[in-house]
Design a protein around this motif. Structure first.
Motif, PDB file in Angstrom:
ATOM      1  N   ILE A 111      -4.833  -6.940 -12.586  1.00 18.93           N
ATOM      2  CA  ILE A 111      -4.111  -7.821 -13.720  1.00 18.93           C
ATOM      3  C   ILE A 111      -2.274  -7.588 -12.650  1.00 18.93           C
ATOM      4  O   ILE A 111      -1.670  -8.486 -13.167  1.00 18.93           O
ATOM      5  CB  ILE A 111      -3.874  -7.436 -15.287  1.00 18.93           C
ATOM      6  CG1 ILE A 111      -4.887  -7.087 -15.507  1.00 18.93           C
ATOM      7  CG2 ILE A 111      -2.825  -7.886 -15.382  1.00 18.93           C
ATOM      8  CD1 ILE A 111      -5.107  -6.692 -16.645  1.00 18.93           C
ATOM      9  N   GLY A 112      -2.205  -6.444 -11.799  1.00 14.75           N
ATOM     10  CA  GLY A 112      -0.838  -5.849 -11.679  1.00 14.75           C
ATOM     11  C   GLY A 112      -0.364  -4.731 -11.766  1.00 14.75           C
ATOM     12  O   GLY A 112       0.711  -4.749 -11.924  1.00 14.75           O
ATOM     13  N   ILE A 113      -1.373  -3.981 -13.219  1.00 17.47           N
ATOM     14  CA  ILE A 113      -1.507  -2.709 -13.529  1.00 17.47           C
ATOM     15  C   ILE A 113      -0.699  -1.640 -12.483  1.00 17.47           C
ATOM     16  O   ILE A 113      -1.711  -1.336 -11.809  1.00 17.47           O
ATOM     17  CB  ILE A 113      -1.395  -2.681 -14.074  1.00 17.47           C
ATOM     18  CG1 ILE A 113      -0.644  -3.975 -15.615  1.00 17.47           C
ATOM     19  CG2 ILE A 113      -0.350  -1.259 -14.892  1.00 17.47           C
ATOM     20  CD1 ILE A 113      -1.122  -4.049 -17.033  1.00 17.47           C
ATOM     21  N   ALA A 114       0.149  -0.590 -11.913  1.00 13.06           N
ATOM     22  CA  ALA A 114      -0.538   0.619 -11.220  1.00 13.06           C
ATOM     23  C   ALA A 114      -0.861   1.512 -11.974  1.00 13.06           C
ATOM     24  O   ALA A 114      -0.219   1.664 -13.043  1.00 13.06           O
ATOM     25  CB  ALA A 114       0.672   0.505 -10.202  1.00 13.06           C
ATOM     26  N   ASP A 174       2.811  -3.750  -9.400  1.00 12.32           N
ATOM     27  CA  ASP A 174       3.212  -4.369  -8.143  1.00 12.32           C
ATOM     28  C   ASP A 174       4.242  -5.519  -7.455  1.00 12.32           C
ATOM     29  O   ASP A 174       4.610  -6.701  -9.320  1.00 12.32           O
ATOM     30  CB  ASP A 174       1.816  -5.399  -8.569  1.00 12.32           C
ATOM     31  CG  ASP A 174       1.649  -6.042  -7.022  1.00 12.32           C
ATOM     32  OD1 ASP A 174       2.469  -5.919  -6.083  1.00 12.32           O
ATOM     33  OD2 ASP A 174       0.207  -6.286  -6.719  1.00 12.32           O
ATOM     34  N   PRO A 175       4.959  -5.042  -7.422  1.00 13.55           N
ATOM     35  CA  PRO A 175       5.801  -6.177  -7.112  1.00 13.55           C
ATOM     36  C   PRO A 175       5.900  -7.123  -6.617  1.00 13.55           C
ATOM     37  O   PRO A 175       7.626  -8.016  -6.981  1.00 13.55           O
ATOM     38  CB  PRO A 175       7.520  -4.931  -5.686  1.00 13.55           C
ATOM     39  CG  PRO A 175       6.184  -4.321  -4.815  1.00 13.55           C
ATOM     40  CD  PRO A 175       4.754  -3.916  -6.083  1.00 13.55           C
ATOM     41  N   THR A 176       4.417  -7.704  -6.210  1.00 15.27           N
ATOM     42  CA  THR A 176       4.853  -9.241  -6.181  1.00 15.27           C
ATOM     43  C   THR A 176       4.288  -9.992  -7.689  1.00 15.27           C
ATOM     44  O   THR A 176       4.141 -11.485  -6.863  1.00 15.27           O
ATOM     45  CB  THR A 176       3.968  -9.427  -4.849  1.00 15.27           C
ATOM     46  OG1 THR A 176       2.838  -8.942  -4.816  1.00 15.27           O
ATOM     47  CG2 THR A 176       3.948  -9.068  -3.244  1.00 15.27           C
ATOM     48  N   VAL A 177       3.912  -9.850  -8.537  1.00 16.83           N
ATOM     49  CA  VAL A 177       3.994 -10.673  -9.504  1.00 16.83           C
ATOM     50  C   VAL A 177       4.269 -10.272 -10.437  1.00 16.83           C
ATOM     51  O   VAL A 177       6.093  -9.738 -10.437  1.00 16.83           O
ATOM     52  CB  VAL A 177       2.551  -9.472 -10.090  1.00 16.83           C
ATOM     53  CG1 VAL A 177       1.448  -9.621  -9.360  1.00 16.83           C
ATOM     54  CG2 VAL A 177       2.847  -8.187 -10.767  1.00 16.83           C
ATOM     55  N   ASN A 178       4.913 -11.680 -11.490  1.00 14.89           N
ATOM     56  CA  ASN A 178       5.597 -11.814 -13.026  1.00 14.89           C
ATOM     57  C   ASN A 178       5.488 -11.239 -13.566  1.00 14.89           C
ATOM     58  O   ASN A 178       4.148 -11.480 -14.460  1.00 14.89           O
ATOM     59  CB  ASN A 178       5.324 -13.855 -12.837  1.00 14.89           C
ATOM     60  CG  ASN A 178       6.327 -13.451 -13.789  1.00 14.89           C
ATOM     61  OD1 ASN A 178       7.185 -12.712 -14.369  1.00 14.89           O
ATOM     62  ND2 ASN A 178       7.229 -14.950 -13.461  1.00 14.89           N
ATOM     63  N   PRO A 179       5.994 -10.143 -14.396  1.00 13.12           N
ATOM     64  CA  PRO A 179       5.591  -9.144 -15.244  1.00 13.12           C
ATOM     65  C   PRO A 179       5.355 -10.616 -16.233  1.00 13.12           C
ATOM     66  O   PRO A 179       4.472 -10.076 -17.128  1.00 13.12           O
ATOM     67  CB  PRO A 179       7.559  -8.576 -15.723  1.00 13.12           C
ATOM     68  CG  PRO A 179       7.698  -8.770 -14.568  1.00 13.12           C
ATOM     69  CD  PRO A 179       7.879 -10.090 -13.672  1.00 13.12           C
ATOM     70  N   SER A 214       3.803   5.048  -7.240  1.00 12.54           N
ATOM     71  CA  SER A 214       4.120   4.099  -6.387  1.00 12.54           C
ATOM     72  C   SER A 214       3.547   3.028  -7.075  1.00 12.54           C
ATOM     73  O   SER A 214       2.117   3.022  -6.902  1.00 12.54           O
ATOM     74  CB  SER A 214       4.595   3.797  -5.261  1.00 12.54           C
ATOM     75  OG  SER A 214       5.076   4.898  -4.486  1.00 12.54           O
ATOM     76  N   ALA A 215       4.051   1.813  -7.079  1.00  9.47           N
ATOM     77  CA  ALA A 215       2.811   0.048  -7.288  1.00  9.47           C
ATOM     78  C   ALA A 215       2.127   0.082  -6.537  1.00  9.47           C
ATOM     79  O   ALA A 215       2.385  -0.020  -5.324  1.00  9.47           O
ATOM     80  CB  ALA A 215       3.568  -0.705  -8.111  1.00  9.47           C
ATOM     81  N   VAL A 216       0.781  -0.192  -6.650  1.00 13.50           N
ATOM     82  CA  VAL A 216       0.267  -0.520  -5.507  1.00 13.50           C
ATOM     83  C   VAL A 216       0.327  -2.007  -5.148  1.00 13.50           C
ATOM     84  O   VAL A 216       0.120  -3.018  -6.084  1.00 13.50           O
ATOM     85  CB  VAL A 216      -1.354  -0.586  -5.767  1.00 13.50           C
ATOM     86  CG1 VAL A 216      -1.443   1.048  -5.595  1.00 13.50           C
ATOM     87  CG2 VAL A 216      -2.014  -0.919  -6.938  1.00 13.50           C
ATOM     88  N   SER A 217       0.030  -2.748  -3.876  1.00 19.01           N
ATOM     89  CA  SER A 217       0.788  -4.173  -3.818  1.00 19.01           C
ATOM     90  C   SER A 217      -1.048  -5.036  -4.004  1.00 19.01           C
ATOM     91  O   SER A 217      -1.847  -4.469  -3.648  1.00 19.01           O
ATOM     92  CB  SER A 217       0.811  -4.592  -2.324  1.00 19.01           C
ATOM     93  OG  SER A 217       0.816  -5.922  -1.808  1.00 19.01           O
ATOM     94  N   LEU A 218      -0.631  -5.364  -5.188  1.00 20.97           N
ATOM     95  CA  LEU A 218      -2.328  -6.552  -5.560  1.00 20.97           C
ATOM     96  C   LEU A 218      -2.166  -7.977  -5.498  1.00 20.97           C
ATOM     97  O   LEU A 218      -3.425  -8.466  -5.702  1.00 20.97           O
ATOM     98  CB  LEU A 218      -2.576  -5.800  -6.693  1.00 20.97           C
ATOM     99  CG  LEU A 218      -2.586  -4.425  -7.840  1.00 20.97           C
ATOM    100  CD1 LEU A 218      -2.477  -4.207  -9.293  1.00 20.97           C
ATOM    101  CD2 LEU A 218      -3.654  -4.115  -7.036  1.00 20.97           C
ATOM    102  N   ALA A 219      -1.238  -8.529  -5.506  1.00 21.78           N
ATOM    103  CA  ALA A 219      -1.135 -10.420  -5.351  1.00 21.78           C
ATOM    104  C   ALA A 219      -0.888 -10.315  -4.766  1.00 21.78           C
ATOM    105  O   ALA A 219      -0.767 -11.289  -4.386  1.00 21.78           O
ATOM    106  CB  ALA A 219       0.311  -9.977  -6.190  1.00 21.78           C
ATOM    107  N   LYS A 220      -0.781  -9.714  -3.171  1.00 23.58           N
ATOM    108  CA  LYS A 220      -1.310  -9.282  -1.586  1.00 23.58           C
ATOM    109  C   LYS A 220      -2.230 -10.661  -1.535  1.00 23.58           C
ATOM    110  O   LYS A 220      -3.062 -10.258  -2.037  1.00 23.58           O
ATOM    111  CB  LYS A 220      -0.158  -8.910  -0.739  1.00 23.58           C
ATOM    112  CG  LYS A 220       0.528  -8.716  -0.846  1.00 23.58           C
ATOM    113  CD  LYS A 220       0.956  -6.670   0.115  1.00 23.58           C
ATOM    114  CE  LYS A 220       2.348  -6.011  -0.528  1.00 23.58           C
ATOM    115  NZ  LYS A 220       2.645  -5.317   0.741  1.00 23.58           N
ATOM    116  N   PRO A 221      -1.928 -11.057   0.049  1.00 23.62           N
ATOM    117  CA  PRO A 221      -3.628 -11.942  -0.042  1.00 23.62           C
ATOM    118  C   PRO A 221      -4.703 -10.632   0.172  1.00 23.62           C
ATOM    119  O   PRO A 221      -4.177  -9.265   0.662  1.00 23.62           O
ATOM    120  CB  PRO A 221      -3.012 -12.312   2.156  1.00 23.62           C
ATOM    121  CG  PRO A 221      -1.895 -13.046   1.416  1.00 23.62           C
ATOM    122  CD  PRO A 221      -0.772 -11.581   0.597  1.00 23.62           C
TER     123      PRO A 221
END
Length: 419
Positions: free
Chosen positions: A68-71, A14-19, A122-129
């Motif tokens: 967790i933020g993994i696609a 997810d591009p919004t998370v910290n690796p 494409s990564a799914v957006s998981l850390a969005k509201p």
């Protein structure tokens, strides 16, 4: 033979998370070393993480990875591929079952390293509201079907676990939780001062405030800081559906009292004579006419209230965090309560005895202080409000912990871990 599937890490996050946060969470959840997790996650290559699982468990593993933020994606395995995979990818660890303790993360212990899979997606957006994410109940998966979302049955002891988890979450940020809940109570109290309409508004907006507090609990669980204004976040996140939950609950209350009244009259608990006594200005006449019958009537009301409470209990959190409609959420709430009726009974009794014990202690202390000094009695009364507020926060957070346990605990795993 049933169709088998594999869960594939696409190589993207997810591009919004910290690796680094993803590495840490992956290592903690799946019980592997951080270096091993870092090598897997930062390689940028597609990897097969789980093989030979059925569709339901494949979706559950995918949901854990998404949190967790993994696609990831799910792919069907052919019989030939499954045999070849078993030969080429030995399982590095026999640990292949979910943690039985409810305190553990809802995932299996993963181990080993594996083979490349197809190109990443494409990564799914998981850390969005929560408002911006597609809910688990509505998202389509790689199999072209709706991923399963439903309650999981737990043992009776989980009823107490929900309360202890709520206490731990409260202790992490106590002042913020007290302030957030107190603010909601002040607003609802102010609304209730408006004749008739204020009371109706309070009932309808109750789930909206509850949904906001659930969003705050989720944010805190993910490492954030609770906002004092969290209770108002429900207005901007599925506010319409949350208000509809309140409206349906209000209608349900009217139905419950009508049904209870009809049952009471049909069984003779309440008679026409006792109803006429209500118009009397003499309290003794009212007490004599309704004394025994009133208690039985209230019992009938309580029994008919139970299904309504089951419909309502999880509805605000399911709307706020899962994006369900009001009707869907109330149905799912009933399923969750019914499937866990035993732990819910333990939970309800535990809260009752906590409140009863606190009341008895306060009663004894009040009597002692009243005999010593009226000033001390006033001080004690001032302390009662914060204690009741703590109890209210405990109830709010226990609903959230019960939701997490009932709807986001994976079932027993199967298949092989390969990565």
């Amino acid at each position: 033979m049933a169709q088998a599937f594999k869960v594939v890490f696409t190589g993207t996050l997810d591009p919004t998370v910290n690796p680094e946060d993803v590495v840490r969470d992956f290592a903690a959840v799946f019980k592997v070393g951080e270096q091993q997790a870092r090598e897997l996650i930062t390689a940028g290559q597609a990897r097969v993480l789980k093989t030979d699982v059925d569709a339901d468990n494949a979706r559950r593993y995918q949901a854990v990875l998404e949190e967790i933020g993994i696609a990831s994606r799910i792919e069907a395995m052919t019989a030939h591929a499954a045999d070849a995979g078993d030969a080429a990818q030995p399982v590095a660890s026999p640990a292949d079952s979910l943690a039985e303790s409810p305190a553990d993360a809802p995932a299996a212990d993963w181990a080993g390293s594996g083979a490349d899979a197809a190109a990443s997606q494409s990564a799914v957006s998981l850390a969005k509201p929560a408002a911006e994410r597609m809910p688990t109940s509505a998202a389509s998966d790689a199999l072209g079907r709706q991923p399963p979302f439903g309650p999981i049955r737990h043992r009776a002891t989980h009823g107490w676990y929900w309360i202890t988890q709520a206490w731990q979450q409260f202790k992490a940020q106590p002042r913020l939780w007290l302030a957030a809940v107190a603010l909601v109570y002040l607003v609802t109290f102010a609304l209730s001062l408006v004749p008739v309409l204020g009371s109706l508004a309070t009932m309808i907006l109750g789930p909206v405030f509850a949904g906001g507090l659930m969003l705050g609990a989720q944010s805190q669980e993910r490492g954030g800081t609770l906002r004092v204004m969290a209770g108002f976040d429900g207005f901007s996140t599925h506010g319409g559906q949350l208000a509809l939950v309140g409206l349906l609950y209000l209608v349900g209350l009217f139905v419950v009292f009508i049904v209870a009244g009809l049952i009471a009259m049909a069984t003779g608990v309440v008679t026409a004579g006792s109803m006429d006594a209500l118009s009397s200005s003499d309290p003794d006449i009212v007490a004599a006419a309704l004394g025994p019958g009133l208690g039985l009537f209230l019992l009938v009301v309580m029994l008919t209230m139970v299904p309504l409470l089951m419909l309502y209990w999880f509805a605000p959190v399911l709307v706020a965090l899962e994006g369900m409609t009001a009707i869907e959420a109330m149905r799912m709430s009933f399923r969750g309560c019914w499937k866990n009726i035993v732990p819910f009974t333990v939970y309800g009794l535990a809260l009752f005895f906590i409140l009863l014990a606190a009341s008895l202690i306060l009663g004894v202390v009040s009597a002692l202080l009243a005999a010593i000094s009226e000033t001390l009695m006033v001080v004690l009364m001032l302390l009662v409000m914060p204690l009741m507020l703590v109890f209210a926060v405990l109830v709010v957070l226990s609903i959230y912990s019960a939701y997490r346990d009932v709807f986001h605990t994976t079932t027993q795993s199967q298949g092989a871990h390969v990565f």
